[in-house]
Scaffold this active site. Structure first.
Site: not given
Length: 420
Positions: A73, A97, A109, A193, A224, A353
């Site tokens: 993820k 995380k 990523k 976030t 964001n 998510s």
């Protein structure tokens, strides 16, 4: 951002953080070595048709760090500074995380080296679809689930989903998170976030015995994460005194009209215009302003050994990934600053998510109140775990978070073993 320390290598930072944390843990060397490496690194070169009819070759990356905990993820960013080492570090931080908030994801990523500010919407769509095609054999709802990151958004996720679904021959909403609601996105995902930064900052205030009402906040970043965080800080009773974007920022020690600043950002692509109540400030200056809470919510490597001693904030809530270098960490810790590390402070995104992914797999739709309640519960619980480790082992919050995250992944890795 102009404050980014070009000499700071994100991957070297990530490795140094592992080495600092494992000193306090009993982990066999083979597992430490394994966690310093990645499962898979994919580099793709993307011929993309531009609006003038010519083709340009862009370079994109997808790094899958460790999938022992579950599907990979992690976000996808479009930025001119993106390179393989940066993506490696970000994938590694995603692993920790997810583990810190106890979500069954591995870390990944992705990114493309480009400048989306100089590209049209059609060119970004062409780039996105070509990039998706290049990654189509390694992503999927049970393999690797991308999400928005720097300069990507729900529309980009919609293009990824559509391209992947065309390749599969049926709609696959679970291939990405952070999608538009109309395509199976989750309520509360866009704000997650930034809201998570505020939730964890509130927990830090509680630990330090501080009343949030009237505490001053400086936010680096107005996108964001930063924009949402600034609005959420203001709503929670904090006084936001500075906000910036990549062009610079605005500062008013009496407090900013956050809604007006963000409206200016949306309309004019900057946070300060003539007539606004505030003075211009550079990104470097913002980090050193007098304030109670500093929220770096832009890029990595902005707080370094060169400026850490000048940071006046009592609490640093890291909305960005890797904004503080290891040398700066030591300086901040020695001067008594309370750092809420990135792998905890900005974990709201991966948490919601996960909620979106679960909803897609089960054809559910939770309301925003349910999402908010689940998010706050998980982040507060994780904060308490990290703070407990920090107190027990007498370490800073980043080291404590790494001990928690690395420890969970290492135990899962040991249980699964190496095969063949």
């Amino acid at each position: 951002m102009e404050t980014k320390d070009s000499a700071a290598n994100a991957y070297a930072m990530a490795i140094e953080q592992i080495e600092s944390a494992v000193k306090y843990m009993e982990i066999e060397t083979c597992f430490v070595d394994r966690l310093k490496t990645t499962d898979r690194e994919v580099t793709v070169h993307l011929p993309v048709k531009m609006d003038d009819g010519t083709y340009r070759i862009f370079t994109g990356y997808r790094v899958q760090h460790c999938g022992v905990y579950g599907p990979y993820k992690g976000g996808i960013r479009y930025h001119p500074d993106t390179d393989l080492d940066e993506v490696r570090a970000l994938a590694m931080w995603m692993t920790w995380k997810s583990a810190v908030v106890n979500i069954p994801f591995g870390g990944a990523k992705g990114g493309v080296n480009c400048n989306p500010k100089e590209m049209s919407s059609r060119e970004i769509e062409n780039l996105t679809r070509r990039f998706t095609w290049g990654l189509s054999n390694i992503i999927g709802p049970e393999r690797d689930i991308p999400a928005p990151d720097v300069y990507t958004n729900p529309q980009v996720m919609a293009w990824i989903m559509d391209t992947y679904s065309i390749l599969r021959g049926y709609a696959v909403p679970g291939v990405v998170t952070g999608k538009p609601l109309e395509l199976g996105g989750s309520l509360g995902r866009h704000e997650a976030t930034g809201k998570g930064v505020v939730i964890t900052a509130l927990q830090a205030c509680h630990q330090l015995g501080l009343d949030p009402k009237g505490l001053t906040v400086a936010v680096q970043g107005a996108g964001n994460v930063g924009g949402v965080a600034a609005a959420a800080f203001s709503k929670a009773g904090f006084k936001v005194v500075a906000i910036s974007d990549s062009k610079g920022g605005i500062h008013n020690p009496k407090g900013l009209d956050v809604n007006a600043v963000l409206a200016c950002k949306n309309q004019y692509s900057c946070v300060i215009k003539p007539g606004m109540k505030g003075d211009s400030v550079t990104n470097s200056e913002l980090l050193e302003l007098k304030c109670d809470i500093l929220a770096p919510c832009a890029l990595e490597g902005v707080i370094t050994k060169k400026n850490a001693a000048k940071v006046k904030a009592r609490i640093i809530a890291e909305g960005a990934n890797g904004p503080t270098t290891p040398n700066a960490d030591k300086i901040l810790h020695d001067k008594g600053a309370f750092v809420v590390p990135d792998i905890l402070a900005n974990a709201g995104g991966v948490t919601v998510s996960y909620f979106e992914w679960v909803q897609n797999l089960q054809n559910l739709l939770w309301d925003e109140e349910e999402i908010g309640r689940r998010l706050e519960k998980r982040l507060c619980s994780s904060f308490e775990e990290v703070h407990g480790i920090a107190m027990e082992k007498k370490v800073d919050m980043r080291t404590a978070a790494l001990i928690l995250g690395i420890g969970r992944v290492a135990r899962a890795l040991k249980l699964r073993g190496f095969y063949p």
